[in-house]
Motif scaffolding. Structure first.
Motif, PDB file in Angstrom:
ATOM      1  N   LEU A 278      42.194  36.471  30.763  1.00 11.13           N
ATOM      2  CA  LEU A 278      41.413  35.363  30.898  1.00 11.13           C
ATOM      3  C   LEU A 278      41.379  34.460  32.070  1.00 11.13           C
ATOM      4  CD1 LEU A 278      41.540  33.565  27.381  1.00 11.13           C
ATOM      5  CD2 LEU A 278      40.168  35.165  28.099  1.00 11.13           C
ATOM      6  N   LEU A 279      42.219  34.115  32.363  1.00 18.97           N
ATOM      7  CA  LEU A 279      42.634  33.464  33.849  1.00 18.97           C
ATOM      8  C   LEU A 279      41.861  35.167  35.093  1.00 18.97           C
ATOM      9  CD1 LEU A 279      45.977  32.409  33.929  1.00 18.97           C
ATOM     10  CD2 LEU A 279      43.890  31.105  33.974  1.00 18.97           C
ATOM     11  N   ARG A 280      42.318  36.275  34.442  1.00 21.77           N
ATOM     12  CA  ARG A 280      42.180  37.060  35.858  1.00 21.77           C
ATOM     13  C   ARG A 280      40.244  37.655  35.313  1.00 21.77           C
ATOM     14  NH1 ARG A 280      44.594  42.339  33.677  1.00 21.77           N
ATOM     15  NH2 ARG A 280      42.525  42.187  31.690  1.00 21.77           N
ATOM     16  N   HIS A 281      39.573  37.056  34.710  1.00 22.90           N
ATOM     17  CA  HIS A 281      38.151  37.398  34.870  1.00 22.90           C
ATOM     18  C   HIS A 281      38.025  35.863  35.965  1.00 22.90           C
ATOM     19  CE1 HIS A 281      34.451  35.565  32.623  1.00 22.90           C
ATOM     20  NE2 HIS A 281      34.379  36.778  32.455  1.00 22.90           N
ATOM     21  N   ASP A 282      38.394  35.130  35.499  1.00 15.39           N
ATOM     22  CA  ASP A 282      38.132  33.625  36.257  1.00 15.39           C
ATOM     23  C   ASP A 282      38.288  34.409  38.034  1.00 15.39           C
ATOM     24  OD1 ASP A 282      37.380  32.550  34.335  1.00 15.39           O
ATOM     25  OD2 ASP A 282      39.175  30.987  34.476  1.00 15.39           O
ATOM     26  N   ALA A 283      39.316  34.751  37.784  1.00 18.85           N
ATOM     27  CA  ALA A 283      39.220  35.523  39.515  1.00 18.85           C
ATOM     28  C   ALA A 283      38.965  36.170  40.068  1.00 18.85           C
ATOM     29  CB  ALA A 283      41.158  35.921  39.628  1.00 18.85           C
ATOM     30  N   ILE A 284      38.700  37.248  39.313  1.00 18.11           N
ATOM     31  CA  ILE A 284      37.237  38.314  39.249  1.00 18.11           C
ATOM     32  C   ILE A 284      36.038  37.696  39.866  1.00 18.11           C
ATOM     33  CG2 ILE A 284      36.629  39.973  38.055  1.00 18.11           C
ATOM     34  CD1 ILE A 284      38.587  41.308  36.527  1.00 18.11           C
ATOM     35  N   GLU A 285      35.799  36.902  38.875  1.00 19.95           N
ATOM     36  CA  GLU A 285      34.333  36.233  39.183  1.00 19.95           C
ATOM     37  C   GLU A 285      34.772  35.469  40.488  1.00 19.95           C
ATOM     38  OE1 GLU A 285      30.939  33.053  37.296  1.00 19.95           O
ATOM     39  OE2 GLU A 285      33.096  33.424  36.232  1.00 19.95           O
ATOM     40  N   GLN A 286      35.508  35.342  41.000  1.00 20.63           N
ATOM     41  CA  GLN A 286      35.944  34.052  42.838  1.00 20.63           C
ATOM     42  C   GLN A 286      35.475  35.005  43.224  1.00 20.63           C
ATOM     43  OE1 GLN A 286      39.102  31.338  42.111  1.00 20.63           O
ATOM     44  NE2 GLN A 286      37.807  30.057  39.892  1.00 20.63           N
ATOM     45  N   CYS A 287      36.383  36.895  43.051  1.00 24.38           N
ATOM     46  CA  CYS A 287      36.184  37.376  44.574  1.00 24.38           C
ATOM     47  C   CYS A 287      34.982  38.181  44.095  1.00 24.38           C
ATOM     48  CB  CYS A 287      37.511  38.502  44.116  1.00 24.38           C
ATOM     49  SG  CYS A 287      39.220  37.315  43.744  1.00 24.38           S
ATOM     50  N   GLY A 288      34.176  38.167  43.830  1.00 26.85           N
ATOM     51  CA  GLY A 288      33.089  38.167  43.713  1.00 26.85           C
ATOM     52  C   GLY A 288      32.286  39.745  43.079  1.00 26.85           C
ATOM     53  N   LEU A 289      33.870  40.068  42.012  1.00 30.41           N
ATOM     54  CA  LEU A 289      32.929  41.427  41.132  1.00 30.41           C
ATOM     55  C   LEU A 289      31.865  41.259  40.793  1.00 30.41           C
ATOM     56  CD1 LEU A 289      36.027  42.030  42.979  1.00 30.41           C
ATOM     57  CD2 LEU A 289      36.535  43.726  41.252  1.00 30.41           C
ATOM     58  N   PHE A 290      31.484  40.051  40.218  1.00 33.68           N
ATOM     59  CA  PHE A 290      30.522  40.199  38.896  1.00 33.68           C
ATOM     60  C   PHE A 290      29.499  40.459  39.621  1.00 33.68           C
ATOM     61  CE2 PHE A 290      33.395  37.377  35.871  1.00 33.68           C
ATOM     62  CZ  PHE A 290      33.602  38.891  35.230  1.00 33.68           C
ATOM     63  N   ASP A 291      29.506  40.227  41.208  1.00 34.03           N
ATOM     64  CA  ASP A 291      27.684  40.241  41.742  1.00 34.03           C
ATOM     65  C   ASP A 291      27.643  41.083  41.914  1.00 34.03           C
ATOM     66  OD1 ASP A 291      26.179  40.753  44.176  1.00 34.03           O
ATOM     67  OD2 ASP A 291      26.983  38.621  45.740  1.00 34.03           O
ATOM     68  N   PRO A 292      25.961  41.188  41.360  1.00 36.47           N
ATOM     69  CA  PRO A 292      25.184  42.300  40.737  1.00 36.47           C
ATOM     70  C   PRO A 292      24.664  43.345  42.057  1.00 36.47           C
ATOM     71  CG  PRO A 292      23.613  40.742  41.074  1.00 36.47           C
ATOM     72  CD  PRO A 292      25.095  40.096  41.326  1.00 36.47           C
ATOM     73  N   ASN A 293      24.829  42.968  43.157  1.00 33.47           N
ATOM     74  CA  ASN A 293      25.281  44.610  44.510  1.00 33.47           C
ATOM     75  C   ASN A 293      26.461  44.656  44.762  1.00 33.47           C
ATOM     76  OD1 ASN A 293      22.447  43.695  45.077  1.00 33.47           O
ATOM     77  ND2 ASN A 293      23.114  42.079  46.423  1.00 33.47           N
ATOM     78  N   HIS A 294      27.574  44.041  43.774  1.00 29.14           N
ATOM     79  CA  HIS A 294      28.854  44.546  44.385  1.00 29.14           C
ATOM     80  C   HIS A 294      29.004  46.171  43.156  1.00 29.14           C
ATOM     81  CE1 HIS A 294      33.168  45.352  44.158  1.00 29.14           C
ATOM     82  NE2 HIS A 294      33.423  44.218  45.241  1.00 29.14           N
ATOM     83  N   ILE A 295      30.083  47.334  43.914  1.00 24.64           N
ATOM     84  CA  ILE A 295      30.020  48.636  43.013  1.00 24.64           C
ATOM     85  C   ILE A 295      30.739  48.374  41.779  1.00 24.64           C
ATOM     86  CG2 ILE A 295      32.324  48.779  44.754  1.00 24.64           C
ATOM     87  CD1 ILE A 295      30.033  51.909  43.962  1.00 24.64           C
ATOM     88  N   VAL A 296      31.347  47.508  41.375  1.00 23.18           N
ATOM     89  CA  VAL A 296      31.977  47.087  40.328  1.00 23.18           C
ATOM     90  C   VAL A 296      31.283  46.930  39.225  1.00 23.18           C
ATOM     91  CG1 VAL A 296      34.265  46.141  38.451  1.00 23.18           C
ATOM     92  CG2 VAL A 296      34.873  47.003  41.152  1.00 23.18           C
ATOM     93  N   ALA A 297      30.003  46.035  39.740  1.00 21.83           N
ATOM     94  CA  ALA A 297      29.407  45.422  38.849  1.00 21.83           C
ATOM     95  C   ALA A 297      28.235  46.652  38.208  1.00 21.83           C
ATOM     96  CB  ALA A 297      28.483  44.626  39.692  1.00 21.83           C
ATOM     97  N   LYS A 298      27.662  47.363  39.466  1.00 22.02           N
ATOM     98  CA  LYS A 298      27.357  48.125  39.434  1.00 22.02           C
ATOM     99  C   LYS A 298      27.581  49.040  38.523  1.00 22.02           C
ATOM    100  CE  LYS A 298      24.657  47.714  44.091  1.00 22.02           C
ATOM    101  NZ  LYS A 298      25.063  48.477  45.137  1.00 22.02           N
ATOM    102  N   ASN A 299      28.458  49.231  38.312  1.00 19.14           N
ATOM    103  CA  ASN A 299      29.421  50.591  37.796  1.00 19.14           C
ATOM    104  C   ASN A 299      30.083  50.497  36.191  1.00 19.14           C
ATOM    105  OD1 ASN A 299      28.728  52.673  39.959  1.00 19.14           O
ATOM    106  ND2 ASN A 299      30.866  52.276  40.889  1.00 19.14           N
ATOM    107  N   LEU A 300      29.924  49.044  35.831  1.00 18.65           N
ATOM    108  CA  LEU A 300      30.335  48.913  34.850  1.00 18.65           C
ATOM    109  C   LEU A 300      29.043  48.524  34.046  1.00 18.65           C
ATOM    110  CD1 LEU A 300      33.411  46.810  35.476  1.00 18.65           C
ATOM    111  CD2 LEU A 300      33.823  48.966  34.163  1.00 18.65           C
TER     112      LEU A 300
END
Length: 124
Positions: free
Chosen positions: A102-124
């Motif tokens: 759950l903390l990793r989820h917060d870290a992922i958000e803070q690192c910008g991977l949930f940004d719709p333009n990030h490759i990870v967000a586009k691929n998941l």
């Protein structure tokens, strides 16, 4: 396209499931206190599950997640438990792993991977 709130919920759910499905170490190999701060080794091993790498997470993304996870995990009480029965979630080791996920989820958000333009967000 897609609705961002719905997408974030699905992405969050997928990441939590991946965290729950990762192989578990035997209790004798690693049995720290449930509420002890996240160690650097835990942050490194939990930072980038296979699903994130397959979705396109780069080495710098993983380092960011590792560093943020470690920083967040140093906050006193962040892994406090509500003392559910030991059998749930594989005892203390399983509950700790879920809490770190759950903390990793917060870290992922803070690192910008949930940004719709990030490759990870586009691929998941």
């Amino acid at each position: 396209m897609f609705e961002q709130p719905k997408f974030a919920i699905y992405l969050s759910f997928a990441i939590i499931l991946v965290g729950c499905a990762t192989p578990r170490q035997s209790p004798s190999a690693k049995n720290p206190e449930l509420t002890a701060p996240v160690t650097r080794a835990e942050a490194k091993s939990e930072a980038c599950p296979a699903a994130l790498l397959e979705a396109g997470a780069r080495a710098e993304d993983c380092r960011c997640i590792e560093n943020r996870l470690f920083e967040i995990g140093q906050t006193p009480g962040v892994l406090n438990s509500d003392k559910k029965p030991q059998a749930l979630f594989g005892g203390d080791d399983g509950r700790r792993k879920i809490a770190i996920g759950l903390l990793r989820h917060d870290a992922i958000e803070q690192c910008g991977l949930f940004d719709p333009n990030h490759i990870v967000a586009k691929n998941l």
